[in-house]
Design a protein around this motif. Structure first.
Motif, short mmCIF file in Angstrom:
data_model
loop_
_atom_site.label_atom_id
_atom_site.label_comp_id
_atom_site.label_asym_id
_atom_site.label_seq_id
_atom_site.Cartn_x
_atom_site.Cartn_y
_atom_site.Cartn_z
N PRO A 297 29.51 56.61 68.75
CA PRO A 297 29.71 55.93 67.51
C PRO A 297 31.52 55.32 67.61
O PRO A 297 32.07 56.22 66.91
N GLY A 298 31.37 54.59 65.99
CA GLY A 298 32.38 54.11 65.80
C GLY A 298 33.23 53.05 66.18
O GLY A 298 34.37 52.97 65.49
N ALA A 299 33.17 53.21 67.55
CA ALA A 299 33.73 52.45 68.54
C ALA A 299 33.68 51.11 68.17
O ALA A 299 33.10 50.16 67.76
N ALA A 300 35.12 50.22 68.25
CA ALA A 300 35.67 48.54 68.07
C ALA A 300 34.49 48.15 69.55
O ALA A 300 35.62 48.12 70.45
N VAL A 301 33.88 47.14 69.34
CA VAL A 301 33.06 46.53 70.42
C VAL A 301 33.71 44.99 70.14
O VAL A 301 33.03 44.28 69.23
#
Length: 363
Positions: free
Chosen positions: A257-261
């Motif tokens: 959750p919240g990862a920059a992809v």
């Protein structure tokens, strides 16, 4: 794998110019053990016919290249160019899982973070817990279908003993002595040490030892030693290995959750590997054709101006790792030397700086 071992012995230099990160690794050998006699050709043939389709294990990498210390904690240690270069200093541990031609997972364990590469079929994920960032790459169909274990995409700065062994086997030629040492133990398995030693005194490399599993032919460790240096310059070894199929869930990845992809795609790979491109006089990209001076372990690769990106040449980290020399800058390590001239040309080889300078002056 089942490749004829002669395919691993082309008369070409190991491409050292920008692959120092692929030469990492520790020869974690135990006590000597008795094994049936085998010649160097026998051991190389074992490697060529190895057919390990699945494994899991722990890799230990150590290196002593003479490079200055780089950050080992914080975002700067695990991002950008420092990420790969930091793996060339000190000791590092990684978990590796492979199952068939298209499933692989590498986990590089940092002090306060983790870097992961996960491949499942056409999908490849790269994740860095230091900044909670992820990248997703879809492999071209041809690349996905043709890659076989253990040639799944490698984690930057980390590779397997098998992949590393192939690079050095490519340098085996009349300028090289190849012998087999006494049987040894690596990761609890008996192995034949295949010792590759250049005959020339003009190279920085003293020897390369590949520990080959006596039962399967799988390389378990690679140890690279430099002339005049007591400790190994590079080594990569399994400290533990299991040749059964890993849990299938290890190859599934969902960004936290919240990862920059970041989504990326790759073009289809042509039948022949494309050469790097540089701008031509017309503004169109032209292929880079490095020239090779000499042969074997003494060979020098020369790249024309423009082959090295300008942003790489001006990076602050490069100034930290290189020294000023007449006409440019040089990266000198115990095994590989790279000369970057002010006119844009780049020379590299497993030779002393003086050898590169002499080749550059003659061109």
């Amino acid at each position: 794998m089942k490749r004829a071992w002669m395919r691993w012995l082309p008369a070409a230099l190991v491409p050292v110019a920008f692959t120092a990160a692929a030469l990492a690794g520790s020869y974690q050998a135990g006590a000597a053990t008795s094994l049936p006699h085998k010649s160097p050709a026998d051991v190389i043939a074992m490697m060529g016919h190895a057919n390990v389709q699945a494994l899991s294990g722990t890799l230990q990498q150590t290196s002593d290249l003479g490079l200055p210390s780089l950050p080992t904690t914080g975002p700067a240690a695990t991002q950008g160019p420092a990420s790969t270069l930091e793996l060339l200093t000190g000791s590092h541990t990684a978990r590796v899982y492979m199952d068939g031609p298209s499933k692989a997972r590498f986990q590089v364990m940092d002090l306060l973070a983790e870097r992961d590469l996960v491949r499942n079929g056409n999908d490849v994920w790269l994740y860095n817990s230091a900044d909670n960032s992820a990248a997703h790459v879809t492999l071209p169909a041809r690349q996905s279908a043709e890659r076989t274990l253990p040639s799944a995409p490698a984690t930057p700065g980390m590779t397997t003993p098998e992949a590393l062994a192939q690079r050095f086997l490519a340098a085996v030629e009349p300028s090289t002595d190849v012998t087999v040492g006494d049987g040894t133990m690596v990761a609890g398995r008996t192995a034949y040490p295949l010792v590759i030693a250049p005959k020339s005194n003009g190279t920085l490399v003293e020897s390369v030892t590949i520990a080959v599993d006596s039962a399967t032919g799988l390389p378990l460790s690679v140890d690279v030693r430099a002339r005049g240096q007591a400790a190994s310059a590079f080594s990569l070894a399994f400290t533990e290995v299991n040749l059964s199929a890993p849990d299938v869930g290890l190859f599934a990845f969902t960004p936290p959750p919240g990862a920059a992809v970041e989504q990326k795609s790759l073009p289809a790979v042509p039948a022949q590997k494309a050469m790097p491109m540089v701008p031509g006089a017309s503004g169109k990209a032209l292929p880079v054709h490095p020239t090779i001076t000499g042969s074997g372990w003494d060979a020098v690769m020369a790249f024309p101006a423009g082959a090295m990106p300008s942003q790489a040449r001006t990076a602050p980290l490069l100034s930290q790792l290189t020294q000023a020399v007449p006409g440019g800058r040089a990266l000198t390590t115990s095994l590989v030397t790279v000369l970057m001239l002010d006119d844009g040309r780049v020379f590299a080889g497993m030779v002393p700086l003086e050898r590169l300078q002499a080749v550059a002056a003659a061109k």
